[in-house]
Design a protein around this motif. Structure first.
Motif, mmCIF file in Angstrom:
data_model
loop_
_atom_site.group_PDB
_atom_site.id
_atom_site.type_symbol
_atom_site.label_atom_id
_atom_site.label_comp_id
_atom_site.label_asym_id
_atom_site.label_seq_id
_atom_site.Cartn_x
_atom_site.Cartn_y
_atom_site.Cartn_z
ATOM 1 N N THR A 181 11.548 11.031 6.803
ATOM 2 C CA THR A 181 10.629 9.889 6.923
ATOM 3 C C THR A 181 9.526 9.921 5.862
ATOM 4 O OG1 THR A 181 9.310 11.074 8.573
ATOM 5 C CG2 THR A 181 11.028 9.582 9.400
ATOM 6 N N HIS A 185 9.305 7.017 2.826
ATOM 7 C CA HIS A 185 8.015 6.314 2.732
ATOM 8 C C HIS A 185 7.449 6.474 1.314
ATOM 9 C CE1 HIS A 185 3.811 5.277 3.792
ATOM 10 N NE2 HIS A 185 3.478 6.365 3.128
ATOM 11 N N GLY A 188 9.097 4.433 -1.247
ATOM 12 C CA GLY A 188 8.839 2.997 -1.247
ATOM 13 C C GLY A 188 9.487 2.209 -0.115
ATOM 14 N N TYR A 189 10.181 2.862 0.788
ATOM 15 C CA TYR A 189 10.774 2.140 1.928
ATOM 16 C C TYR A 189 9.710 1.869 2.990
ATOM 17 C CZ TYR A 189 15.424 2.947 0.018
ATOM 18 O OH TYR A 189 16.522 2.949 -0.782
ATOM 19 N N ASN A 190 9.873 0.729 3.665
ATOM 20 C CA ASN A 190 8.914 0.331 4.687
ATOM 21 C C ASN A 190 9.303 0.921 6.047
ATOM 22 O OD1 ASN A 190 7.098 -0.919 6.394
ATOM 23 N ND2 ASN A 190 8.021 -2.952 6.220
ATOM 24 N N PHE A 192 7.713 1.156 8.628
ATOM 25 C CA PHE A 192 7.152 0.437 9.775
ATOM 26 C C PHE A 192 8.165 -0.580 10.314
ATOM 27 C CE2 PHE A 192 3.751 1.915 7.049
ATOM 28 C CZ PHE A 192 3.099 2.746 7.940
ATOM 29 N N ASP A 193 9.154 -0.891 9.511
ATOM 30 C CA ASP A 193 10.287 -1.701 9.966
ATOM 31 C C ASP A 193 11.522 -0.806 9.900
ATOM 32 O OD1 ASP A 193 12.237 -3.584 10.523
ATOM 33 O OD2 ASP A 193 12.216 -4.434 8.499
ATOM 34 N N VAL A 197 15.096 -0.577 7.719
ATOM 35 C CA VAL A 197 15.524 0.559 6.887
ATOM 36 C C VAL A 197 16.947 0.972 7.258
ATOM 37 C CG1 VAL A 197 15.111 3.008 6.370
ATOM 38 C CG2 VAL A 197 13.181 1.418 6.469
ATOM 39 N N GLU A 221 0.275 7.108 0.133
ATOM 40 C CA GLU A 221 0.619 5.711 0.382
ATOM 41 C C GLU A 221 2.100 5.476 0.107
ATOM 42 O OE1 GLU A 221 -1.416 3.600 1.606
ATOM 43 O OE2 GLU A 221 -3.357 4.568 1.244
ATOM 44 N N VAL A 222 2.611 4.409 0.705
ATOM 45 C CA VAL A 222 4.008 4.037 0.476
ATOM 46 C C VAL A 222 4.267 3.880 -1.028
ATOM 47 C CG1 VAL A 222 3.490 1.576 0.844
ATOM 48 C CG2 VAL A 222 5.839 2.391 1.110
ATOM 49 N N LYS A 236 -0.328 8.671 6.503
ATOM 50 C CA LYS A 236 -0.268 7.225 6.231
ATOM 51 C C LYS A 236 0.821 6.518 7.030
ATOM 52 C CE LYS A 236 -3.443 7.449 3.017
ATOM 53 N NZ LYS A 236 -4.800 6.948 3.262
ATOM 54 N N ILE A 237 1.727 7.281 7.646
ATOM 55 C CA ILE A 237 2.733 6.638 8.491
ATOM 56 C C ILE A 237 2.165 6.449 9.894
ATOM 57 C CG2 ILE A 237 5.060 6.777 9.454
ATOM 58 C CD1 ILE A 237 5.881 8.473 7.036
#
Ligand code: FE
Ligand code: FE
Ligand code: ZN
Length: 286
Positions: A181, A185, A188-190, A192-193, A197, A221-222, A236-237
């Motif tokens: 994870t 992140h 660059g993968y989101n 939060f969705d 993914v 950060e992402v 940040k996750i």
């Protein structure tokens, strides 16, 4: 829920100690390195108290499929520049596979490697060549290529790169993917969705190739491409997003392994696993 962490394998109890450590965290999954992750010195498996560890796993109802081994990260199968690095990677990986069989383990997490200025495609082709050398006559094990953050010339920051490597491997029964994870992140993968993914993973690689999940928060950060793990809920996750990932029914059958950092020399895993089981974050750090 199949949840555990990275645990150590060290003298005097070696693998028995690894299983005891996992149990002390109330884990039902565990990941070990069969020796120091940063070098290739390996003690003979006969010295590692494997039988006693396996017996304790049975007694404690830890499924053998929840035992994960991580290959040392100095293995670089993608190196096409230095023949001796590639040679070391393939011979060591072959030996590591035999060691993992002694543990009755099946899943071996491997970083796909770094192309070290040769270019992405050359590096990926080299990794394919190495995997085919090592895997052609293998069975009952799976090399789980890890999704990477993409720092330096690391391969595996995009699902497309892992799909390309898998495509080139002849023995597809012996290759799979470990999703981290923090790494996806940072790549660059989101996260939060996470269903999004997983949809993308399924489209590019195929969800049937996913064999294990690393659960880590990220200090960055992402898209930062850094790969600095953070304790659950301190990065940040964040705890809620990670909990959703852990509880996603589409990956319920897979072991989730924490690789979050020690705090003041102490492993955080007992507390983090408790938080996960309760479904509730608690501010535990000093
Ligand atoms: Fe890793
Ligand atoms: Fe990882
Ligand atoms: Zn990492």
């Amino acid at each position: 829920m199949k949840i555990g962490s990275h645990v150590s394998l060290k003298a005097p109890d070696f693998f028995l100690g690894s299983v005891q450590e996992a149990l002390s965290y109330k884990a039902n999954a565990l990941m070990v390195y069969t020796g120091a992750p940063q070098n290739t010195f390996r003690r003979d498996v006969s010295a590692l108290k494997i039988e006693a560890g396996l017996e304790l796993m049975v007694q404690s109802n830890i499924d053998i499929n929840n035992l994960i081994v991580h290959a040392p990260y100095i293995i670089n199968l993608a190196n096409s520049i230095k023949p001796e690095t590639f040679e070391l990677a393939t011979t060591f990986l072959s030996k590591e596979i035999q060691r993992v069989k002694a543990f009755k383990g099946r899943i071996i997490v491997l970083h796909p490697g770094a192309h070290v200025k040769a270019g992405l495609e050359v590096g990926m082709d080299q990794a394919i060549k190495g995997l085919n050398m090592v895997l052609d006559d293998e069975r009952d094990i799976s090399i789980a290529l890890e999704t990477m953050a993409g720092k330096g010339s690391e391969i595996g920051k995009r699902f497309e790169e892992l799909a390309y490597i898998i495509e080139g491997v002849n023995n597809k029964a012996c290759v799979s993917v470990c999703l981290d994870t923090c790494h996806i992140h940072d790549a660059g993968y989101n996260v939060f969705d996470f269903d999004g993914v997983l949809d993308e993973f399924d489209r590019i690689i195929g969800l049937e190739y996913l064999s294990v999940v690393h659960i880590n928060d990220s200090k960055n950060e992402v898209g930062a491409r850094k790969d600095r793990h953070e304790n659950l809920g301190y990065g940040k996750i964040g705890f809620d997003a990670l909990l959703k990932i852990i509880n996603n029914p589409r990956i319920a059958h897979l072991a989730k392994i924490l690789e979050t950092p020690y705090v003041d020399g102490h492993p955080p895993y007992k507390t983090e696993i408790e938080m996960i089981k309760k479904g509730e974050f608690k501010d535990w750090r000093p």
